[in-house]
Write an enzyme that holds these catalytic residues in place. Structure first.
Site, short mmCIF file in Angstrom:
data_model
loop_
_atom_site.label_atom_id
_atom_site.label_comp_id
_atom_site.label_asym_id
_atom_site.label_seq_id
_atom_site.Cartn_x
_atom_site.Cartn_y
_atom_site.Cartn_z
CB THR A 170 -0.90 0.03 1.26
OG1 THR A 170 -0.05 -0.19 2.40
CG2 THR A 170 -1.97 -1.05 1.21
N GLY A 171 2.17 1.14 0.09
CA GLY A 171 3.04 2.32 0.17
C GLY A 171 3.43 2.85 -1.20
CB VAL A 197 8.63 1.83 -2.54
CG1 VAL A 197 9.51 0.82 -3.24
CG2 VAL A 197 9.42 3.12 -2.29
NE ARG A 254 -0.85 1.82 9.57
CZ ARG A 254 0.26 1.40 10.19
NH1 ARG A 254 0.24 1.23 11.49
NH2 ARG A 254 1.38 1.16 9.52
NE ARG A 295 19.52 -0.41 1.08
CZ ARG A 295 18.94 0.77 1.27
NH1 ARG A 295 19.59 1.76 1.85
NH2 ARG A 295 17.71 0.97 0.85
CB CYS A 301 16.90 6.02 -4.41
SG CYS A 301 16.73 7.04 -2.95
CD GLN A 317 18.96 12.06 -1.61
OE1 GLN A 317 20.13 12.00 -1.25
NE2 GLN A 317 18.03 11.25 -1.12
CB SER A 340 8.69 11.03 -4.35
OG SER A 340 9.86 11.16 -5.13
CE LYS A 394 20.12 4.63 4.96
NZ LYS A 394 18.73 5.13 4.80
CG HIS A 425 16.81 11.19 -5.62
ND1 HIS A 425 15.63 11.79 -5.26
CD2 HIS A 425 17.07 10.27 -4.65
CE1 HIS A 425 15.19 11.27 -4.12
NE2 HIS A 425 16.04 10.35 -3.73
P1 NAP Z 1 5.21 4.47 2.71
O1 NAP Z 1 4.54 5.09 1.53
O2 NAP Z 1 5.04 5.09 4.04
O3 NAP Z 1 4.72 2.91 2.80
C1 NAP Z 1 5.06 2.07 3.86
C2 NAP Z 1 4.51 0.67 3.61
O4 NAP Z 1 4.97 -0.20 4.65
C3 NAP Z 1 2.98 0.62 3.64
O5 NAP Z 1 2.52 -0.37 2.76
C4 NAP Z 1 2.72 0.20 5.10
O6 NAP Z 1 1.47 -0.45 5.27
C5 NAP Z 1 3.84 -0.81 5.27
N1 NAP Z 1 4.12 -1.04 6.68
C6 NAP Z 1 4.54 -0.15 7.59
N2 NAP Z 1 4.66 -0.75 8.80
C7 NAP Z 1 4.30 -2.04 8.63
C8 NAP Z 1 4.23 -3.16 9.47
N3 NAP Z 1 4.53 -3.10 10.77
N4 NAP Z 1 3.81 -4.35 8.94
C9 NAP Z 1 3.50 -4.43 7.64
N5 NAP Z 1 3.56 -3.39 6.78
C10 NAP Z 1 3.97 -2.23 7.26
O7 NAP Z 1 6.76 4.35 2.49
P2 NAP Z 1 7.57 4.16 1.12
O8 NAP Z 1 7.98 5.50 0.63
O9 NAP Z 1 6.82 3.24 0.21
O10 NAP Z 1 8.89 3.43 1.65
C11 NAP Z 1 8.82 2.16 2.27
C12 NAP Z 1 10.21 1.66 2.60
O11 NAP Z 1 10.90 1.41 1.37
C13 NAP Z 1 11.10 2.67 3.34
O12 NAP Z 1 10.89 2.59 4.73
C14 NAP Z 1 12.48 2.24 2.94
O13 NAP Z 1 12.96 1.21 3.78
C15 NAP Z 1 12.27 1.71 1.53
N6 NAP Z 1 12.66 2.72 0.52
C16 NAP Z 1 13.80 2.50 -0.13
C17 NAP Z 1 14.23 3.43 -1.04
C18 NAP Z 1 15.54 3.21 -1.69
O14 NAP Z 1 16.33 4.13 -1.66
N7 NAP Z 1 15.79 2.07 -2.30
C19 NAP Z 1 13.50 4.57 -1.32
C20 NAP Z 1 12.31 4.77 -0.65
C21 NAP Z 1 11.90 3.82 0.28
P3 NAP Z 1 0.16 0.40 5.75
O15 NAP Z 1 -0.30 1.15 4.52
O16 NAP Z 1 -0.77 -0.66 6.17
O17 NAP Z 1 0.61 1.31 6.84
O1 3JN Z 2 15.20 9.96 1.23
C1 3JN Z 2 15.33 9.42 0.13
O2 3JN Z 2 15.35 10.06 -0.93
C2 3JN Z 2 15.48 7.94 0.06
C3 3JN Z 2 14.97 7.29 1.30
C4 3JN Z 2 15.24 6.03 1.59
C5 3JN Z 2 14.82 5.45 2.85
C6 3JN Z 2 13.77 6.01 3.57
C7 3JN Z 2 13.40 5.47 4.79
C8 3JN Z 2 14.08 4.39 5.32
C9 3JN Z 2 15.48 4.33 3.35
C10 3JN Z 2 16.55 3.67 2.53
O3 3JN Z 2 16.19 3.02 1.57
O4 3JN Z 2 17.73 3.79 2.82
C11 3JN Z 2 15.13 3.83 4.59
C12 3JN Z 2 15.84 2.68 5.21
O5 3JN Z 2 15.45 1.55 4.98
O6 3JN Z 2 16.82 2.91 5.93
#
Ligand code: NAP
Ligand code: 3JN
Length: 340
Positions: A14-15, A17, A42, A102, A133, A160, A163, A217, A246
């Site tokens: 639902t998030g 990503v 939720r 990682r 990213c 950056q 989003s 990172k 970015h």
């Molecule tokens: P987001 O829009 O806030 O979405 C968070 C997602 O995680 C939602 O589906 C949420 O579900 C779910 N979630 C949160 N807590 C949970 C739990 N306890 N059990 C199960 N599901 C749970 O965040 P986002 O921007 O998509 O980012 C999500 C994650 O992806 C980040 O925290 C980060 O680790 C990673 N990320 C990586 C990069 C990268 O650089 N590669 C970039 C952005 C994000 P609900 O809707 O039910 O709350």
């Molecule tokens: O801020 C950005 O542009 C990228 C964000 C990445 C991010 C956001 C929340 C938690 C991360 C990540 O992928 O490094 C995390 C995390 O998992 O540490």
């Protein structure tokens, strides 16, 4: 022989990503036998679409992975730390978007244009990590340079998009911009300062060494992916009032002499890259060019007049696609095609 199909789980469906991962699975025509969408309690009952079907979101639980082959995680580091080992125990390979795994030496950190062979290391823990990213787009462009001339030092400053912080940050930039243009009061809930019409040199938390976690990172992940701890890397990461994409100013020093002309020619034939470098005609990569597509855009390639063997580059990519969802699905594709 018929193509093998896989039972796939999307954790964090639902998030921001997670939603893009679902779209990328569709676009890539990933060989899916069944799909499960998992999120927190939720979201139970929410309905999401996959290839014309309506799929109900289920609560992520320790036993959610029985019978699953591949799980794509993007629900934060804590969720990955707790649930990825349960998936792996069931024989379901995890491709994780968080920073939780990682830097674990038993978990491969993969960008398919750079080190697809590292996927083979998934057998140690049943987990593959997707880099940050900002690291992904930088190493796509730097890997060919490193292979050809060797990288001695990398100095990067990022610009950056909001989003990267998720949907709440997109709303904050919209709300603050609207308020300011109408001379109204505004609030800052997601960031410590106003993001509208501003630049914040602060992404993730500050560490004892004065860098932010996002900056470290980039330092540590770059060395792991390029398999060379001798590369000196320093980063300054900055949040700017851009919605998607970015941008990065990158200065490199190579071990052996390289010219901007040679670097441009090499990058033009390297995988995953589009060179946009014709300044006389105002052609250089913009966040608006990157948003919505999967290539890493490189321009402003020029010799650094201040140091021997120095090159400057401007590197731009869609942070939610190549920076997260696309790269994850590309890793899953290598895994499915070559290892499962
Ligand atoms: P987001 O829009 O806030 O979405 C968070 C997602 O995680 C939602 O589906 C949420 O579900 C779910 N979630 C949160 N807590 C949970 C739990 N306890 N059990 C199960 N599901 C749970 O965040 P986002 O921007 O998509 O980012 C999500 C994650 O992806 C980040 O925290 C980060 O680790 C990673 N990320 C990586 C990069 C990268 O650089 N590669 C970039 C952005 C994000 P609900 O809707 O039910 O709350
Ligand atoms: O801020 C950005 O542009 C990228 C964000 C990445 C991010 C956001 C929340 C938690 C991360 C990540 O992928 O490094 C995390 C995390 O998992 O540490």
């Amino acid at each position: 022989m018929a193509e093998r199909k896989f039972n796939v789980a999307v954790v964090g469906a639902t998030g921001a990503v997670g939603n893009q991962m679902i779209r990328c699975l569709e676009e890539a025509d990933f060989p899916v036998k069944s799909i499960a969408f998992l999120a927190s309690a939720r979201s139970v009952g929410r309905k999401l679409r996959f290839k014309g079907d309506v799929v109900a979101v289920q609560e992520l639980k320790e036993d959610s992975f029985k019978g699953m082959d591949i799980a794509l995680f993007s629900a934060g580091g804590g969720t990955s730390e707790r649930f990825a080992p349960h998936a792996a125990k069931e024989g379901c390979v995890v491709v994780d978007n968080s920073s939780a795994w990682r830097m674990d030496p038993d978990v491969p950190l993969v960008v398919p244009e750079v080190n697809p062979g590292a996927v083979a290391g998934y057998t140690k823990k049943g987990i593959i990590a997707n880099p940050n990213c900002s690291t992904i787009q930088m190493v796509v462009a730097l890997n060919p340079i490193h292979r050809q001339w060797g990288l001695k030092r990398v100095v990067v400053s990022t610009y950056q998009a909001v989003s990267g912080t998720g949907k709440k940050a997109i709303d904050e930039l919209l709300d603050q911009s609207r308020a300011m243009l109408n001379f109204l009061d505004y609030e800052s809930r997601v960031y410590p300062h106003r993001i509208a019409f501003n630049c914040l040199p602060h992404i993730d938390v500050f560490l004892e060494n004065g860098y932010t976690k996002e900056e470290m990172k980039m330092v540590n992940e770059t060395r792991k992916i390029l398999e060379d701890d001798a590369i000196a890397v320093t980063a300054t990461t900055v949040r700017v009032p851009v919605f998607y994409g970015h941008s990065e100013s990158v200065n490199v020093e190579t071990r052996r002499p390289a010219s901007a002309r040679e670097v441009r020619a090499l990058l033009e034939e390297s995988p995953g890259i589009k060179v946009m470098d014709d300044p006389a005609n105002n052609v250089y990569p913009l966040a608006t060019d990157a948003a919505g597509q999967d290539l890493t855009l490189v321009g402003r390639i020029r010799d650094d007049a201040s140091v021997a063997n120095g090159i400057n580059l401007w590197i731009v990519a869609d942070n939610i696609r190549k920076g997260a969802a696309t790269n994850t699905v590309q890793i899953a594709r290598v895994l499915a095609d070559e290892y499962l």
